[in-house]
Design a protein around this motif. Sequence first.
Motif, PDB file in Angstrom:
ATOM      1  N   VAL A   1       0.821  -1.208   0.000  1.00 32.47           N
ATOM      2  CA  VAL A   1       0.000   0.000   0.000  1.00 32.47           C
ATOM      3  C   VAL A   1       0.854   1.257   0.000  1.00 32.47           C
ATOM      4  CG1 VAL A   1      -1.818   1.257   1.227  1.00 32.47           C
ATOM      5  CG2 VAL A   1      -1.823  -1.249   1.215  1.00 32.47           C
ATOM      6  N   GLU A   2       1.862   1.266   0.844  1.00 26.76           N
ATOM      7  CA  GLU A   2       2.777   2.400   0.966  1.00 26.76           C
ATOM      8  C   GLU A   2       4.043   1.872   1.634  1.00 26.76           C
ATOM      9  OE1 GLU A   2       1.423   4.459   5.134  1.00 26.76           O
ATOM     10  OE2 GLU A   2       0.146   4.865   3.384  1.00 26.76           O
ATOM     11  N   PRO A   3       5.090   2.687   1.746  1.00 27.98           N
ATOM     12  CA  PRO A   3       6.318   2.183   2.374  1.00 27.98           C
ATOM     13  C   PRO A   3       6.058   1.586   3.756  1.00 27.98           C
ATOM     14  CG  PRO A   3       6.761   4.280   1.308  1.00 27.98           C
ATOM     15  CD  PRO A   3       5.281   4.055   1.209  1.00 27.98           C
ATOM     16  N   GLY A   4       6.413   0.326   3.919  1.00 26.26           N
ATOM     17  CA  GLY A   4       6.273  -0.349   5.203  1.00 26.26           C
ATOM     18  C   GLY A   4       4.881  -0.825   5.549  1.00 26.26           C
ATOM     19  N   LEU A   5       3.893  -0.606   4.675  1.00 15.62           N
ATOM     20  CA  LEU A   5       2.513  -1.023   4.941  1.00 15.62           C
ATOM     21  C   LEU A   5       2.082  -2.068   3.921  1.00 15.62           C
ATOM     22  CD1 LEU A   5      -0.190  -0.810   6.428  1.00 15.62           C
ATOM     23  CD2 LEU A   5      -0.767   1.148   4.977  1.00 15.62           C
ATOM     24  N   LEU A   6       1.835  -3.294   4.407  1.00 14.38           N
ATOM     25  CA  LEU A   6       1.445  -4.407   3.555  1.00 14.38           C
ATOM     26  C   LEU A   6       0.117  -4.976   4.041  1.00 14.38           C
ATOM     27  CD1 LEU A   6       4.843  -6.376   3.541  1.00 14.38           C
ATOM     28  CD2 LEU A   6       4.188  -4.462   2.073  1.00 14.38           C
ATOM     29  N   VAL A   7      -0.704  -5.456   3.110  1.00 15.45           N
ATOM     30  CA  VAL A   7      -1.983  -6.078   3.456  1.00 15.45           C
ATOM     31  C   VAL A   7      -2.075  -7.429   2.762  1.00 15.45           C
ATOM     32  CG1 VAL A   7      -4.487  -5.867   3.458  1.00 15.45           C
ATOM     33  CG2 VAL A   7      -3.083  -3.809   3.648  1.00 15.45           C
ATOM     34  N   VAL A   8      -2.325  -8.476   3.550  1.00  8.74           N
ATOM     35  CA  VAL A   8      -2.607  -9.797   3.007  1.00  8.74           C
ATOM     36  C   VAL A   8      -4.118  -9.933   2.889  1.00  8.74           C
ATOM     37  CG1 VAL A   8      -2.442 -12.280   3.390  1.00  8.74           C
ATOM     38  CG2 VAL A   8      -0.538 -10.785   4.061  1.00  8.74           C
ATOM     39  N   LYS A   9      -4.584 -10.376   1.724  1.00  5.33           N
ATOM     40  CA  LYS A   9      -6.023 -10.461   1.491  1.00  5.33           C
ATOM     41  C   LYS A   9      -6.322 -11.612   0.548  1.00  5.33           C
ATOM     42  CE  LYS A   9      -6.075  -6.172   0.211  1.00  5.33           C
ATOM     43  NZ  LYS A   9      -6.547  -4.852  -0.267  1.00  5.33           N
TER      44      LYS A   9
END
Length: 387
Positions: free
Chosen positions: A143-151
């Motif tokens: 999503v952005e630096p250092g922000l990840l989403v598992v879906k």
Amino acid sequence: MESQIQQTLPQPTYKAAISASAGIEAHFEHQQQQAQQRGEENLAPKPDKQVISSIIDTAFWASLRKEEGRSPKISLAFLPPEGTTQPLIFEYPLALTADILTKLAPAVERPGIHLGVWQHENELYIWGTTQIIPGFCFVLEVVEPGLLVVKHRRVDGFGKYVNVAVLKGDEVKIVDEDSINMPDCPGMLNSLLGFTNTFTHNNAVNLHVQLAVSMRAHGHGGTLLIVPSDHEGWRKSIIHPMSYPVSPAFNTLSVLMEQKVNAKDLAAWQEKLNDEIELIGGLTAVDGATIINDKHELLAFGAKISRSPGHETVRQIMVTEPIINTPAVIIPPSSDGGTRHFSAAQFVYDQHDAFALVASQDGRFTIFSWSPCDQIVLAHRVDTLLI
């Protein structure tokens, strides 16, 4: 042989990838078992924790890089090329590395495009891109630096993807599937958790989820009140005259939701629906509350909420978040946020058959509803499910 191959995958250096992988693996295992028991087919392959941690690790380090001054926005889907239709396949597979992800990011940053990732022997590789993935396919979004989403994608294909975990720096939030069992769990939370089997294109809960996504996306903050259509008692909780009442009620959303849509016309219908959702979502950026009824008719926007005559001031709310190891807490509403949150809690406290969606400028999102079981206003923090 497969377990030996997977054991040779490089050890992640991003510690959160390791700590989150077992919980994520368990989620996909449970969801797929449930889907198979329901007789659902064409399910994506299940990733194990070694694959999960390796993909997360590589994506995290890629997220901290820049290409031509831009941070990468990438969506990775774990499946083989034959697991999708009309894939774009590279002539030569590419190693899954932070450097290659950073260079490919500009080509795949638009929504709906996934880089396909699969494994061969002791390595993960990128085989191409796809826009079509099967149900319960493991997807990792940067999503952005250092922000990840598992879906993962819903089996029926409608609506927002279901979030499984959010990783932000050292912080890991894994969605608690047992939240579905909490008393008075609202349908919208049920749907966001991925347990609504009737998440069809014209389902009311689907519409509310899409409105929430739109509200959160504009970044101004806002309040959406959803009131009953069979009486107007809710007006006692609104200051009159309202700034922007709508008369007659704007019913375009209602008309669209009542239409019977065949497969041929579905894409055009969905485009019209998205336009109307963006219109209503945009109105919530205006100071005050936007009001729609349970028939999806727009009644007003910019409305000011007030305590109903003869009612007490709300003094307590129960705050929940569907995250593992996050128990519900009872707090004063003034501790939950600013004026917007307090007024929404007061509205639901006075109007038990209504509920309120509140977006903060910082991305926090709360669903306020009344709990008949506990006789208290519930504040469900669901921003983790909306990213």
